[in-house]
Design an enzyme around this catalytic site. Structure first.
Site, mmCIF file in Angstrom:
data_model
loop_
_atom_site.group_PDB
_atom_site.id
_atom_site.type_symbol
_atom_site.label_atom_id
_atom_site.label_comp_id
_atom_site.label_asym_id
_atom_site.label_seq_id
_atom_site.Cartn_x
_atom_site.Cartn_y
_atom_site.Cartn_z
ATOM 1 N N PRO A 288 12.367 -14.466 8.546
ATOM 2 C CA PRO A 288 12.553 -13.249 8.673
ATOM 3 C C PRO A 288 12.541 -12.647 7.198
ATOM 4 C CG PRO A 288 14.691 -14.351 8.961
ATOM 5 C CD PRO A 288 13.470 -15.314 8.971
ATOM 6 N N GLY A 289 11.977 -11.537 7.043
ATOM 7 C CA GLY A 289 12.055 -10.687 5.596
ATOM 8 C C GLY A 289 12.860 -9.442 6.065
ATOM 9 N N ARG A 290 11.859 -8.430 6.753
ATOM 10 C CA ARG A 290 12.399 -7.075 7.065
ATOM 11 C C ARG A 290 13.729 -7.228 7.599
ATOM 12 N NH1 ARG A 290 8.589 -3.338 7.486
ATOM 13 N NH2 ARG A 290 6.911 -4.950 8.024
ATOM 14 N N CYS B 196 -0.025 12.895 -6.899
ATOM 15 C CA CYS B 196 -1.426 13.674 -6.539
ATOM 16 C C CYS B 196 -2.318 13.066 -5.592
ATOM 17 C CB CYS B 196 -2.132 13.627 -8.181
ATOM 18 S SG CYS B 196 -1.080 14.234 -9.449
ATOM 19 N N GLU B 197 -1.707 13.051 -4.175
ATOM 20 C CA GLU B 197 -2.525 12.493 -3.192
ATOM 21 C C GLU B 197 -1.929 13.241 -2.177
ATOM 22 O OE1 GLU B 197 -4.335 9.122 -2.683
ATOM 23 O OE2 GLU B 197 -4.162 8.669 -4.775
HETATM 24 C C1 PLP Z 1 5.513 -11.529 5.374
HETATM 25 C C2 PLP Z 1 5.682 -12.764 5.696
HETATM 26 C C3 PLP Z 1 6.987 -13.117 6.418
HETATM 27 C C4 PLP Z 1 8.065 -12.065 6.663
HETATM 28 O O1 PLP Z 1 7.618 -11.058 7.341
HETATM 29 P P1 PLP Z 1 8.844 -9.960 7.868
HETATM 30 O O2 PLP Z 1 8.088 -8.892 8.585
HETATM 31 O O3 PLP Z 1 9.225 -9.154 6.687
HETATM 32 O O4 PLP Z 1 9.800 -10.595 8.636
HETATM 33 C C5 PLP Z 1 7.421 -14.321 6.873
HETATM 34 N N1 PLP Z 1 6.277 -15.412 6.777
HETATM 35 C C6 PLP Z 1 5.015 -15.102 6.108
HETATM 36 C C7 PLP Z 1 3.944 -16.149 5.921
HETATM 37 C C8 PLP Z 1 4.823 -13.705 5.678
HETATM 38 O O5 PLP Z 1 3.826 -13.768 4.936
#
Ligand code: PLP
Length: 445
Positions: free
Chosen positions: A307-309, A375-376
């Site tokens: 997970p990132g987001r 400017c878009e």
């Molecule tokens: C971007 C990405 C993530 C994370 O995605 P989220 O939407 O931020 O959770 C995990 N694994 C890979 C390989 C990614 O490219």
């Protein structure tokens, strides 16, 4: 049409409270319209750090990281660093015991500077450069996720000792998300295909990796996309990936022990967005994997998720100052940032909400469009949000859910300086990343 669009007066009522689920947990409305962020008045932070400014609630990031550990104690949780990659944030992630996804020499350099343990780092990317691969090998990252036959060869010849690797598979599962962030289907650039008539397919990749004495294949990886709220898509991906593991065992005689199911867990940006059910995900994934493994007589692999987001997104807000209000058939509220600090609306039509903060007003709320200074014409931050009619130059506007893919996607288009990133904890603010200065700009122009 939402209820508040039908009954604008509702927008007024709603103005007295924060939309539930969209703002960081420790964000509250205080006296006189002040917004309190992790215990600190946002107008004070805006005065101290200027605008626009990214704010991030450290405790919420740490809690999100821990929630994953609690939901899936058997899994390795790797934070996708591309969502927000600064030394300060990576230190929190390291302290919370998570692993880290990187996808460039630059991200590895930041991880290294943060003292992130190398063995807990994974390197991704569909087009890793020789510099990326060398940086990973030099730091000794735990695993490299291979994405093409060319890369198998390149890494095979660059690696000196034995490098653990995963093979990225295109599982053919739709995330039901924007095309730009759909990554698990045929016909996009990531991963090895399951189709045997394609040159870069999984079987050829496994054969190629096994032929490299300097590479040790530990498992398979897939990532179906980003902003995915449907848990059944992950169950589907898990089932398919176990089938692929079984096929690899049949065709190559190796039972791989790691299964990385990627990230992409959704976060709500506006009231109508679905949120991601982490507990349900954990439970259903566990059941799907156990069922599939036992019916195929395959040993349960060690699970990795990325997970990132979902770790940082909801913990951040951005604070802007109004530069101009233009009234016509539509009212535009122009602020001192825009697509340079948040390109997501123009990149993939992402929607946001926004609210006036820092003063109390009884003015009626009407729909307005918050736009940036670039400017878009596509430089829109939040369309059709209810703001008070007396909004004026100098007001502060806050936008929630800006912790992920804001700082990391920012540009200095129009040579607008990128905002600082300020972490707030128990009312204390710490400057994690300073605002870009004229000197910084002149170094590149
Ligand atoms: C971007 C990405 C993530 C994370 O995605 P989220 O939407 O931020 O959770 C995990 N694994 C890979 C390989 C990614 O490219």
């Amino acid at each position: 049409m939402t209820l508040s669009e039908l009954l604008p007066s509702l927008g007024c009522e709603a103005a007295d409270r924060l939309e539930p689920g969209l703002w960081p947990r420790r964000t509250h409305l205080g006296a006189g319209g002040e917004l309190l962020f992790a215990g600190a008045p946002v107008s004070h932070l805006a005065a101290r750090f200027g605008t626009p400014t990214y704010l991030i609630d450290e405790a919420q990031v740490r809690e999100a990281a821990r929630a994953y550990g609690r939901a899936l104690p058997e899994a390795e949780v790797a934070f996708a660093g591309k969502a927000l990659c600064t030394r300060g944030v990576l230190r929190w992630i390291a302290e919370e015991g998570l692993s880290l996804d990187t996808c460039s020499a630059g991200e590895i350099a930041v991880a290294r500077a943060a003292g992130f343990p190398a063995e807990r780092i994974l390197l991704h990317g569909n087009a890793k450069t020789p510099e990326d691969l060398k940086a990973a090998l030099e730091y000794g990252v735990g695993r490299i996720v291979l994405d093409s036959l060319d890369e198998v060869e390149q890494l095979g010849s660059l690696a000196h000792g034995v490098q653990d690797v995963l093979v990225r598979v295109t599982p053919g599962v739709r995330g039901d998300t924007h095309e730009a962030v759909t990554t698990g289907t045929e016909g996009q650039k990531f991963g090895f295909s399951l189709r045997s008539d394609v040159r870069d397919n999984v079987d050829r990749a496994v054969t190629a990796v096994l032929a490299q004495p300097s590479l040790r294949l530990t498992g398979l990886h897939c990532h179906i996309g980003s902003q995915v709220s449907r848990v059944d898509r992950y169950e589907e991906a898990a089932r398919r990936m176990i089938e692929v593991l079984v096929r690899v065992r049949e065709n190559h005689g190796v039972a791989l022990r790691e299964l990385d199911l990627g990230g992409g867990h959704a976060v709500p940006y506006v009231a109508r967005d679905d949120s991601f059910d982490l507990t349900g995900y954990a439970r259903r994934l566990r059941v799907a994997l156990a069922y599939e493994c036992s019916s195929q007589d395959f040993p349960m692999p060690r699970l990795v998720i990325e997970p990132g987001r979902a770790i940082v997104g909801a913990a951040g807000i951005t604070v802007y100052r109004v530069c101009a209000v233009k009234r016509g058939s539509r009212t535009f509220v122009a602020v001192d940032g825009g697509m340079s600090d948040n390109p997501r609306p123009s990149l993939y039509g992402a929607r946001y909400t926004a609210r006036l903060i820092g003063r109390h007003t009884k003015a009626a709320r009407t729909p307005m469009t918050v736009v940036g200074r670039h400017c878009e014409a596509g430089d829109v931050l939040a369309a059709d949000v209810y703001l008070p009619d007396d909004v004026h130059v100098g007001d502060l506007i806050a936008v929630p859910c800006t912790g992920a893919y804001h700082h990391s996607l920012a540009s200095n288009y129009n040579l607008v300086s990128r905002p600082p990133l300020v972490s707030v904890h128990d009312g204390h603010a710490t400057l994690l990343v300073p605002r870009e200065t004229e000197e910084d700009l002149l170094r590149r122009c």
